[in-house]
Motif scaffolding. Structure first.
Motif, PDB file in Angstrom:
ATOM      1  N   VAL A  97       6.579  -9.202   2.615  1.00  0.00           N
ATOM      2  CA  VAL A  97       7.600  -8.845   1.620  1.00  0.00           C
ATOM      3  C   VAL A  97       8.186  -7.467   1.886  1.00  0.00           C
ATOM      4  N   PHE A  98       7.343  -6.499   2.227  1.00  0.00           N
ATOM      5  CA  PHE A  98       7.773  -5.106   2.316  1.00  0.00           C
ATOM      6  C   PHE A  98       7.910  -4.589   3.750  1.00  0.00           C
ATOM      7  N   GLY A  99       7.628  -5.412   4.736  1.00  0.00           N
ATOM      8  CA  GLY A  99       7.785  -4.989   6.120  1.00  0.00           C
ATOM      9  C   GLY A  99       6.625  -4.143   6.625  1.00  0.00           C
ATOM     10  N   ILE A 100       6.923  -3.190   7.542  1.00  0.00           N
ATOM     11  CA  ILE A 100       5.893  -2.373   8.188  1.00  0.00           C
ATOM     12  C   ILE A 100       5.832  -0.990   7.540  1.00  0.00           C
ATOM     13  N   ARG A 101       4.619  -0.554   7.236  1.00  0.00           N
ATOM     14  CA  ARG A 101       4.384   0.799   6.724  1.00  0.00           C
ATOM     15  C   ARG A 101       3.170   1.391   7.437  1.00  0.00           C
ATOM     16  N   SER A 102       3.079   2.726   7.441  1.00  0.00           N
ATOM     17  CA  SER A 102       1.981   3.336   8.193  1.00  0.00           C
ATOM     18  C   SER A 102       1.662   4.737   7.691  1.00  0.00           C
ATOM     19  N   ASN A 103       0.458   5.186   8.017  1.00  0.00           N
ATOM     20  CA  ASN A 103       0.030   6.574   7.889  1.00  0.00           C
ATOM     21  C   ASN A 103      -0.308   7.101   9.278  1.00  0.00           C
ATOM     22  N   THR A 104      -0.040   8.384   9.514  1.00  0.00           N
ATOM     23  CA  THR A 104      -0.275   8.991  10.824  1.00  0.00           C
ATOM     24  C   THR A 104      -1.280  10.129  10.704  1.00  0.00           C
ATOM     25  N   PHE A 105      -2.198  10.201  11.677  1.00  0.00           N
ATOM     26  CA  PHE A 105      -3.212  11.259  11.721  1.00  0.00           C
ATOM     27  C   PHE A 105      -3.161  11.908  13.106  1.00  0.00           C
ATOM     28  N   LYS A 106      -2.899  13.209  13.139  1.00  0.00           N
ATOM     29  CA  LYS A 106      -2.871  13.939  14.405  1.00  0.00           C
ATOM     30  C   LYS A 106      -4.171  14.727  14.528  1.00  0.00           C
ATOM     31  N   ILE A 107      -4.994  14.341  15.503  1.00  0.00           N
ATOM     32  CA  ILE A 107      -6.326  14.936  15.657  1.00  0.00           C
ATOM     33  C   ILE A 107      -6.344  15.865  16.869  1.00  0.00           C
ATOM     34  N   THR A 108      -6.763  17.106  16.618  1.00  0.00           N
ATOM     35  CA  THR A 108      -6.967  18.094  17.675  1.00  0.00           C
ATOM     36  C   THR A 108      -8.451  18.429  17.726  1.00  0.00           C
ATOM     37  N   VAL A 109      -9.048  18.318  18.908  1.00  0.00           N
ATOM     38  CA  VAL A 109     -10.487  18.572  19.075  1.00  0.00           C
ATOM     39  C   VAL A 109     -10.671  19.951  19.691  1.00  0.00           C
ATOM     40  N   GLU A 110     -11.442  20.811  19.012  1.00  0.00           N
ATOM     41  CA  GLU A 110     -11.709  22.165  19.492  1.00  0.00           C
ATOM     42  C   GLU A 110     -13.173  22.314  19.882  1.00  0.00           C
ATOM     43  N   ASP A 111     -13.436  23.361  20.683  1.00  0.00           N
ATOM     44  CA  ASP A 111     -14.816  23.654  21.062  1.00  0.00           C
ATOM     45  C   ASP A 111     -15.630  23.986  19.823  1.00  0.00           C
ATOM     46  N   LYS A 112     -16.884  23.666  19.909  1.00  0.00           N
ATOM     47  CA  LYS A 112     -17.769  23.924  18.783  1.00  0.00           C
ATOM     48  C   LYS A 112     -18.028  25.419  18.661  1.00  0.00           C
ATOM     49  N   THR A 113     -17.859  25.949  17.462  1.00  0.00           N
ATOM     50  CA  THR A 113     -18.069  27.383  17.238  1.00  0.00           C
ATOM     51  C   THR A 113     -19.543  27.651  16.972  1.00  0.00           C
ATOM     52  N   LEU A 114     -19.994  28.855  17.428  1.00  0.00           N
ATOM     53  CA  LEU A 114     -21.372  29.258  17.209  1.00  0.00           C
ATOM     54  C   LEU A 114     -21.527  29.732  15.775  1.00  0.00           C
ATOM     55  N   GLN A 115     -22.418  29.103  15.067  1.00  0.00           N
ATOM     56  CA  GLN A 115     -22.637  29.447  13.666  1.00  0.00           C
ATOM     57  C   GLN A 115     -23.967  30.180  13.524  1.00  0.00           C
ATOM     58  N   PHE A 116     -23.897  31.336  12.866  1.00  0.00           N
ATOM     59  CA  PHE A 116     -25.103  32.118  12.643  1.00  0.00           C
ATOM     60  C   PHE A 116     -25.881  31.544  11.461  1.00  0.00           C
ATOM     61  N   PRO A 117     -27.201  31.598  11.567  1.00  0.00           N
ATOM     62  CA  PRO A 117     -28.023  31.107  10.451  1.00  0.00           C
ATOM     63  C   PRO A 117     -27.930  32.073   9.260  1.00  0.00           C
ATOM     64  N   GLN A 118     -27.130  31.753   8.299  1.00  0.00           N
ATOM     65  CA  GLN A 118     -26.871  32.668   7.192  1.00  0.00           C
ATOM     66  C   GLN A 118     -28.112  32.950   6.357  1.00  0.00           C
ATOM     67  N   GLY A 119     -28.954  31.947   6.189  1.00  0.00           N
ATOM     68  CA  GLY A 119     -30.142  32.137   5.351  1.00  0.00           C
ATOM     69  C   GLY A 119     -31.033  33.262   5.850  1.00  0.00           C
ATOM     70  N   PRO A 156       0.830  -1.206   0.000  1.00  0.00           N
ATOM     71  CA  PRO A 156       0.000   0.000   0.000  1.00  0.00           C
ATOM     72  C   PRO A 156       0.864   1.255   0.000  1.00  0.00           C
ATOM     73  N   ASP A 157       0.352   2.299  -0.611  1.00  0.00           N
ATOM     74  CA  ASP A 157       1.085   3.568  -0.696  1.00  0.00           C
ATOM     75  C   ASP A 157       0.862   4.351   0.600  1.00  0.00           C
ATOM     76  N   LEU A 158       1.697   4.073   1.585  1.00  0.00           N
ATOM     77  CA  LEU A 158       1.581   4.714   2.896  1.00  0.00           C
ATOM     78  C   LEU A 158       2.901   5.374   3.284  1.00  0.00           C
ATOM     79  N   ASN A 159       2.856   6.419   3.997  1.00  0.00           N
ATOM     80  CA  ASN A 159       4.011   7.085   4.616  1.00  0.00           C
ATOM     81  C   ASN A 159       3.713   8.561   4.771  1.00  0.00           C
ATOM     82  N   ASP A 160       2.458   8.887   5.038  1.00  0.00           N
ATOM     83  CA  ASP A 160       2.031  10.280   5.156  1.00  0.00           C
ATOM     84  C   ASP A 160       1.674  10.618   6.601  1.00  0.00           C
ATOM     85  N   THR A 161       1.718  11.917   6.893  1.00  0.00           N
ATOM     86  CA  THR A 161       1.253  12.440   8.185  1.00  0.00           C
ATOM     87  C   THR A 161       0.243  13.547   7.908  1.00  0.00           C
ATOM     88  N   GLU A 162      -0.916  13.445   8.528  1.00  0.00           N
ATOM     89  CA  GLU A 162      -1.991  14.419   8.293  1.00  0.00           C
ATOM     90  C   GLU A 162      -2.459  14.983   9.631  1.00  0.00           C
TER      91      GLU A 162
END
Length: 250
Positions: free
Chosen positions: A197-219, A118-124
Motif C-alpha cells: 500500500v505504502f511502497g518502500i520506506r527505510s531507516n539508515t545507520f552510518k557506523i564508524t568503527v574506532e580504536d578501543k580507548t584505554l580506560q583507567f580503573p576509576q574505582g 512503519p514510522d521510518l525515514n531517519d538517518t542515525e
C-alpha cells in the motif's frame, strides 16, 4: 377464514414491534468492516427504525470496544453520530457498537481496518569501538504486513558472515553485531521495508568503527585519592601544635 385474518393481524403487529438499529458510515463499510488509513477521518451514524418509541429507555449508546463513549444529550435519540479523527494505528481492530440503552440486544457494530506503515525515514550516525557489540532496531509493525531486508552499502546484507544475527517480534526488527571489526562492520546500513500500500520506506545507520580507548580503573584511583587525602589530614592534625608554634614564631 376469520382465523387466517386474525393471524395476519398478529403478524403485522409483531413486525411493527420489531426494533433495530443500523450504522451508516463514511467511508462506507464492507459488511461490518470499514477500511481506512491512519490520519484520515471516519464518521459513524447510528439510526433507529421508525417503530422505536423515543423514550429515555430507548436512547442510544455507543461503545468503543468495551468502553462506553460519552455523548451529549442531544446526540442520543433517533440517531446518534460519532466522528473519529484522526485515525491512528491504535484504532486498527477497534469495534464500535451502537445499542439501545433499554435493550442491549438491539445493537449494531462495525470494525475498523486501519492501514498504516512503519514510522521510518531517519538517518542515525553511530561511532562504536572495536570489539564492542552493536544492535540496530527498526519498526516493522504495519497493516497490511510488510516485507523487510537489511542492506549494507546498498547491497542485501549477507547474514551468514560477519557475526550478524537478526530477530523480529512482529513489531521491531533488530540486527545485532558482536565483536565489531572496522574492516567487516564499518559502513552504511539500511533497514528497508516494502508495503503493498505504502511502497518502500527505510531507516539508515552510518557506523564508524574506532580504536578501543584505554580506560583507567576509576574505582582504585578514587580509593587511592581518598587514602592519600586522609593521610595528609591525619598528619596535619597530629602535628597541629608544632605547626601552630611555628606560625607564631614566624
Amino acid at each position: 377464514m376469520r382465523l387466517l385474518v386474525d393471524v395476519s393481524v398478529l403478524l403485522l403487529c409483531f413486525v411493527s414491534l420489531v426494533r433495530a438499529v443500523t450504522i451508516e458510515s463514511c467511508p462506507l463499510a464492507n459488511g461490518n468492516i470499514i477500511l481506512t488509513k491512519a490520519e484520515e477521518t471516519i464518521t459513524l451514524t447510528c439510526v433507529t427504525d421508525h417503530g422505536i418509541d423515543p423514550s429515555d429507555q430507548n436512547e442510544l449508546q455507543w461503545y468503543r470496544n468495551s468502553a462506553q463513549v460519552d455523548l451529549n444529550e442531544s446526540n442520543r435519540l433517533y440517531q446518534s453520530s460519532l466522528c473519529v479523527q484522526p485515525i491512528t494505528k491504535e484504532d486498527n481492530g477497534v469495534i464500535f457498537t451502537c445499542q439501545l440503552k433499554g435493550d442491549a440486544s438491539v445493537n449494531s457494530s462495525v470494525e475498523l481496518d486501519v492501514q498504516f506503515a512503519p514510522d521510518l525515514n531517519d538517518t542515525e550516525e553511530l561511532i562504536v569501538e572495536k570489539q564492542s557489540d552493536v544492535v540496530l532496531s527498526c519498526e516493522t509493525r504495519a497493516n497490511p504486513a510488510v516485507t523487510m531486508v537489511w542492506r549494507k552499502d546498498g547491497e542485501v546484507l549477507d547474514l551468514t558472515t560477519g557475526g550478524y544475527t537478526t530477530t523480529s517480534d512482529g513489531i521491531t526488527s533488530k540486527l545485532s553485531m558482536r565483536n565489531v571489526k572496522r574492516e567487516v562492520h564499518q559502513g552504511t546500513y539500511m533497514c528497508e521495508i516494502t508495503s503493498s500500500v505504502f511502497g518502500i520506506r527505510s531507516n539508515t545507520f552510518k557506523i564508524t568503527v574506532e580504536d578501543k580507548t584505554l580506560q583507567f580503573p576509576q574505582g582504585p584511583i578514587i580509593a587511592g585519592v581518598v587514602v592519600v587525602a586522609s593521610t595528609i589530614i591525619l598528619a596535619i592534625i597530629s602535628r597541629f601544635d608544632k605547626i601552630l608554634k611555628w606560625c607564631k614564631r614566624n
